[in-house]
Write a protein that holds these residues in place. Structure first.
Motif, short mmCIF file in Angstrom:
data_model
loop_
_atom_site.label_atom_id
_atom_site.label_comp_id
_atom_site.label_asym_id
_atom_site.label_seq_id
_atom_site.Cartn_x
_atom_site.Cartn_y
_atom_site.Cartn_z
N GLU A 29 0.89 -1.10 -0.09
CA GLU A 29 0.01 0.05 0.08
C GLU A 29 0.89 1.24 -0.06
O GLU A 29 1.70 1.22 0.93
N GLY A 31 0.62 5.11 -0.15
CA GLY A 31 -0.18 6.62 -0.25
C GLY A 31 0.09 7.58 -1.09
O GLY A 31 1.61 7.86 -1.67
N ILE A 64 -3.22 4.47 -2.06
CA ILE A 64 -4.43 5.07 -1.13
C ILE A 64 -4.39 6.41 -1.18
O ILE A 64 -3.30 7.10 -1.26
N THR A 78 -11.03 14.67 0.09
CA THR A 78 -9.80 13.99 -0.65
C THR A 78 -8.83 15.11 -0.85
O THR A 78 -9.36 16.46 -1.22
N THR A 97 -5.51 9.64 5.43
CA THR A 97 -4.93 8.55 4.79
C THR A 97 -4.07 9.05 3.70
O THR A 97 -4.43 10.39 3.49
N GLU A 100 0.85 6.38 3.52
CA GLU A 100 1.00 4.98 4.12
C GLU A 100 2.21 4.39 2.96
O GLU A 100 2.45 4.90 1.94
#
Length: 113
Positions: A29, A31, A64, A78, A97, A100
């Motif tokens: 993952e 980000g 992400i 967002t 988020t 990551e």
């Protein structure tokens, strides 16, 4: 290109967790706010895995999206940069988020005897 060093660390960590088993798949993952380029990680992966338990493994990268919460009004929205502006005009945001870098899964080949 700091992605080379990051990829070397990923290979080392996955190799340690594989405990001698051949790795067939790695899922990461990453980000969108992490300043890590998935394309560069993908390129470096093939180079860094040569001669290791991960050689020939498939790399899956899950991107992400960035998500922030306004400290003033509580709105979540967002973002595509590590800073932003809420609709209420506040610049005081908490990043929820998008920063990551996680090894999400590894798949190893099991030898049947």
């Amino acid at each position: 290109m700091h992605e080379l060093g990051i990829t070397q660390n990923i290979v080392a960590i996955v190799s340690e967790y594989a405990k001698g088993s051949k790795v067939s798949r790695v899922a990461l993952e990453i980000g969108k706010l992490s300043a890590i380029m998935p394309e560069a990680i993908n390129f470096c992966f093939d180079i860094c895995t040569q001669g290791t338990l991960l050689e020939g493994a498939t790399l899956e990268i899950i991107e992400i999206p960035g998500l922030a919460k306004c400290r003033q009004c509580g709105a979540e929205f967002t973002i595509d940069k590590p800073f932003g502006l809420c609709k209420c005009g506040s610049v005081h945001l908490d990043i929820l988020t998008g920063e990551e870098l996680k090894i999400k899964e590894i798949e190893v080949e099991e030898v049947c005897v």
